[in-house]
Design a protein around this motif. Structure first.
Motif, PDB file in Angstrom:
ATOM      1  N   ASP A  89       0.745  -1.074   0.125  1.00  0.00           N
ATOM      2  CA  ASP A  89       0.002  -0.020   0.163  1.00  0.00           C
ATOM      3  C   ASP A  89       0.910   1.316  -0.148  1.00  0.00           C
ATOM      4  O   ASP A  89       0.189   2.262   0.313  1.00  0.00           O
ATOM      5  CB  ASP A  89      -1.023  -0.061   1.157  1.00  0.00           C
ATOM      6  N   VAL A  90       2.068   1.336  -0.279  1.00  0.00           N
ATOM      7  CA  VAL A  90       2.818   2.341  -0.336  1.00  0.00           C
ATOM      8  C   VAL A  90       3.228   2.389  -1.955  1.00  0.00           C
ATOM      9  O   VAL A  90       3.640   1.471  -2.513  1.00  0.00           O
ATOM     10  CB  VAL A  90       4.117   2.399   0.624  1.00  0.00           C
ATOM     11  N   ARG A  91       3.304   3.660  -2.569  1.00  0.00           N
ATOM     12  CA  ARG A  91       3.939   3.756  -3.815  1.00  0.00           C
ATOM     13  C   ARG A  91       5.026   4.012  -3.905  1.00  0.00           C
ATOM     14  O   ARG A  91       5.489   5.117  -3.312  1.00  0.00           O
ATOM     15  CB  ARG A  91       2.941   4.773  -4.706  1.00  0.00           C
ATOM     16  N   TYR A  92       6.030   3.334  -4.831  1.00  0.00           N
ATOM     17  CA  TYR A  92       7.338   3.666  -4.982  1.00  0.00           C
ATOM     18  C   TYR A  92       7.551   3.983  -6.359  1.00  0.00           C
ATOM     19  O   TYR A  92       6.899   3.463  -7.422  1.00  0.00           O
ATOM     20  CB  TYR A  92       8.172   2.429  -4.601  1.00  0.00           C
ATOM     21  N   LEU A 107      11.958   4.112  -4.841  1.00  0.00           N
ATOM     22  CA  LEU A 107      12.225   5.029  -3.969  1.00  0.00           C
ATOM     23  C   LEU A 107      10.627   5.499  -3.496  1.00  0.00           C
ATOM     24  O   LEU A 107       9.959   5.721  -4.447  1.00  0.00           O
ATOM     25  CB  LEU A 107      13.121   6.309  -4.482  1.00  0.00           C
ATOM     26  N   SER A 108      10.610   5.597  -2.276  1.00  0.00           N
ATOM     27  CA  SER A 108       9.248   6.034  -1.853  1.00  0.00           C
ATOM     28  C   SER A 108       8.891   7.436  -2.083  1.00  0.00           C
ATOM     29  O   SER A 108       9.463   8.243  -2.065  1.00  0.00           O
ATOM     30  CB  SER A 108       9.036   5.873  -0.325  1.00  0.00           C
ATOM     31  N   GLU A 109       7.540   7.359  -3.018  1.00  0.00           N
ATOM     32  CA  GLU A 109       7.234   8.815  -3.340  1.00  0.00           C
ATOM     33  C   GLU A 109       6.983   9.866  -2.191  1.00  0.00           C
ATOM     34  O   GLU A 109       6.934  11.071  -2.558  1.00  0.00           O
ATOM     35  CB  GLU A 109       5.782   8.600  -4.331  1.00  0.00           C
ATOM     36  N   LYS A 110       6.653   9.478  -1.097  1.00  0.00           N
ATOM     37  CA  LYS A 110       6.270  10.091   0.068  1.00  0.00           C
ATOM     38  C   LYS A 110       7.742  10.755   0.497  1.00  0.00           C
ATOM     39  O   LYS A 110       7.912  11.857   0.818  1.00  0.00           O
ATOM     40  CB  LYS A 110       5.784   9.376   1.286  1.00  0.00           C
ATOM     41  N   VAL A 111       8.820  10.168   0.374  1.00  0.00           N
ATOM     42  CA  VAL A 111      10.166  10.675   0.456  1.00  0.00           C
ATOM     43  C   VAL A 111      10.390  11.695  -0.506  1.00  0.00           C
ATOM     44  O   VAL A 111      10.907  12.915  -0.233  1.00  0.00           O
ATOM     45  CB  VAL A 111      11.274   9.561   0.559  1.00  0.00           C
ATOM     46  N   PRO A 119       5.032  12.865   8.493  1.00  0.00           N
ATOM     47  CA  PRO A 119       4.602  11.438   8.566  1.00  0.00           C
ATOM     48  C   PRO A 119       3.509  11.177   7.463  1.00  0.00           C
ATOM     49  O   PRO A 119       2.936  12.267   7.003  1.00  0.00           O
ATOM     50  CB  PRO A 119       3.650  11.535   9.854  1.00  0.00           C
ATOM     51  N   PRO A 120       2.987  10.002   7.142  1.00  0.00           N
ATOM     52  CA  PRO A 120       3.643   8.812   7.646  1.00  0.00           C
ATOM     53  C   PRO A 120       4.796   8.552   6.845  1.00  0.00           C
ATOM     54  O   PRO A 120       4.751   8.059   5.564  1.00  0.00           O
ATOM     55  CB  PRO A 120       2.499   7.846   7.701  1.00  0.00           C
ATOM     56  N   PHE A 121       6.011   8.240   7.201  1.00  0.00           N
ATOM     57  CA  PHE A 121       7.137   7.769   6.655  1.00  0.00           C
ATOM     58  C   PHE A 121       7.226   6.239   6.281  1.00  0.00           C
ATOM     59  O   PHE A 121       6.829   5.540   7.582  1.00  0.00           O
ATOM     60  CB  PHE A 121       8.668   8.287   7.313  1.00  0.00           C
ATOM     61  N   PRO A 122       7.260   5.862   5.223  1.00  0.00           N
ATOM     62  CA  PRO A 122       7.095   4.343   5.255  1.00  0.00           C
ATOM     63  C   PRO A 122       8.091   3.222   6.050  1.00  0.00           C
ATOM     64  O   PRO A 122       9.123   3.622   5.653  1.00  0.00           O
ATOM     65  CB  PRO A 122       6.995   4.186   3.679  1.00  0.00           C
ATOM     66  N   ASP A 123       7.634   2.568   6.545  1.00  0.00           N
ATOM     67  CA  ASP A 123       8.628   1.739   7.302  1.00  0.00           C
ATOM     68  C   ASP A 123       8.942   0.380   6.418  1.00  0.00           C
ATOM     69  O   ASP A 123       8.078  -0.141   5.934  1.00  0.00           O
ATOM     70  CB  ASP A 123       7.841   1.057   8.673  1.00  0.00           C
ATOM     71  N   GLY A 210      20.050  13.659   0.133  1.00  0.00           N
ATOM     72  CA  GLY A 210      20.772  12.945  -1.091  1.00  0.00           C
ATOM     73  C   GLY A 210      20.818  11.468  -0.906  1.00  0.00           C
ATOM     74  O   GLY A 210      20.741  10.631  -1.889  1.00  0.00           O
ATOM     75  N   ALA A 211      21.001  10.954   0.519  1.00  0.00           N
ATOM     76  CA  ALA A 211      20.907   9.297   0.782  1.00  0.00           C
ATOM     77  C   ALA A 211      19.819   8.863   0.379  1.00  0.00           C
ATOM     78  O   ALA A 211      19.687   7.732  -0.062  1.00  0.00           O
ATOM     79  CB  ALA A 211      21.602   9.304   2.118  1.00  0.00           C
ATOM     80  N   LEU A 212      18.678   9.294   0.753  1.00  0.00           N
ATOM     81  CA  LEU A 212      17.368   8.893   0.606  1.00  0.00           C
ATOM     82  C   LEU A 212      17.049   8.943  -0.841  1.00  0.00           C
ATOM     83  O   LEU A 212      16.498   7.880  -1.417  1.00  0.00           O
ATOM     84  CB  LEU A 212      16.393   9.894   1.137  1.00  0.00           C
ATOM     85  N   GLU A 213      17.432   9.953  -1.334  1.00  0.00           N
ATOM     86  CA  GLU A 213      16.878  10.129  -3.216  1.00  0.00           C
ATOM     87  C   GLU A 213      17.578   9.224  -3.984  1.00  0.00           C
ATOM     88  O   GLU A 213      17.173   8.948  -5.128  1.00  0.00           O
ATOM     89  CB  GLU A 213      16.964  11.342  -3.341  1.00  0.00           C
ATOM     90  N   THR A 214      18.890   8.406  -3.470  1.00  0.00           N
ATOM     91  CA  THR A 214      19.226   7.540  -4.100  1.00  0.00           C
ATOM     92  C   THR A 214      18.211   6.390  -4.365  1.00  0.00           C
ATOM     93  O   THR A 214      18.585   5.463  -5.414  1.00  0.00           O
ATOM     94  CB  THR A 214      20.669   7.027  -3.573  1.00  0.00           C
ATOM     95  N   GLY A 215      17.437   6.183  -3.330  1.00  0.00           N
ATOM     96  CA  GLY A 215      16.438   4.804  -3.438  1.00  0.00           C
ATOM     97  C   GLY A 215      17.181   3.702  -2.942  1.00  0.00           C
ATOM     98  O   GLY A 215      18.315   3.899  -2.336  1.00  0.00           O
TER      99      GLY A 215
END
Length: 267
Positions: A89-92, A107-111, A119-123, A210-215
């Motif tokens: 249920d999380v879109r990547y 990479l999570s679209e929420k990020v 929130p809500p940051f996907p776990d 930058g670390a997050l957006e690398t996926g």
């Protein structure tokens, strides 16, 4: 005297059971036995999912590729020239597909849209328990601790969130770190980042965004390469059948037999 009508001389229709028996005895035309497979065969053989810089065939489906052409958990969608997929249920967003290594970089679209604080940051603990995916090589899990009443360790990265967000702060730790005591934190989530980025964070690099957006990379567990090669070598097209097992769709005049693994002449 009234003469009998023409319709009275027409033969009565056969009872349904007798008609079915004659149909079986006389044999089913080949065209009826093979036509059912034609749409799946042509679609799975010829179509590719295309969106932006992402192109995918088996075991994916979506776009022009029918659901029979891929795994139900590997459905791709396209919007604004960007490929996406939903997992738990999380879109990547799909950044890259490496079919030879069975790897997806996502990479999570929420990020992308909101960053680290809202929130809500996907776990992403789902990766460990997923029957479809396993963590990709070269990536590590870190834990985000939200709304800590005080800094839980001087060795952790600590970010103050914008006052417009629901969270006030976030601390970043290596997952399963036993030297910290986050009892005073209200929320937590595990995320995947490249190990190279993890080294930078250990050196207190501020480039968390930058670390997050690398996926991060995940591998799909099931390797269909051998079964798909056997199918295509016999003139078929790879798809999926019941129980998410590989199935070989065949052209008219051929069928895939009781096992559904390769095409053979229809006799």
């Amino acid at each position: 005297m009234i003469s009998p009508s023409f319709s009275s001389y027409l033969p009565l229709p056969l009872p349904l059971p007798l008609f079915c028996l004659l149909f079986i005895m006389l044999g089913t035309p080949v065209s009826l036995t093979t036509a059912w497979f034609e749409p799946e065969f042509e679609n799975c053989r010829d179509s590719k999912f295309k969106c932006g810089n992402i192109t995918a065939g088996f075991p994916f489906h979506g776009g022009d590729r029918e659901k029979e052409c891929g795994h139900p958990d590997l459905e791709l969608e396209c919007g604004d020239d960007m490929a996406t997929m939903k997992i738990r249920d999380v879109r990547y967003r799909v950044l890259e597909i490496l079919p030879d290594r069975q790897i997806l970089r996502i990479l999570s679209e929420k990020v992308i849209n909101k960053g680290i604080c809202p929130p809500p940051f996907p776990d992403e603990d789902w990766i460990q328990d997923s029957p479809v995916f396993t963590p990709g090589p070269g990536f590590a899990s870190v834990t985000l601790f939200y709304d800590c009443l005080s800094r839980i360790s001087p060795d952790l990265l600590f970010f103050t969130c914008n006052k417009n967000y629901d969270h006030s702060n976030v601390s970043v730790a290596i997952a399963n770190n036993t030297s910290i005591h986050p009892e005073a934190c209200l929320h937590r989530a595990n995320v995947m980042i490249p190990e190279t980025s993890l080294e930078s964070l250990r050196n207190h690099s501020p480039d968390w965004k930058g670390a997050l957006e690398t996926g991060f990379e995940v591998q799909w567990r099931k390797n269909y390469a051998e079964e798909c090669w056997k199918c295509t070598s016999s003139g078929g097209a790879c798809g999926l059948g019941i129980h998410d097992e590989a199935y070989c769709y065949c052209p008219p005049g051929k069928w895939s037999g009781p096992e559904g693994k390769e095409c053979r002449p229809h006799t």
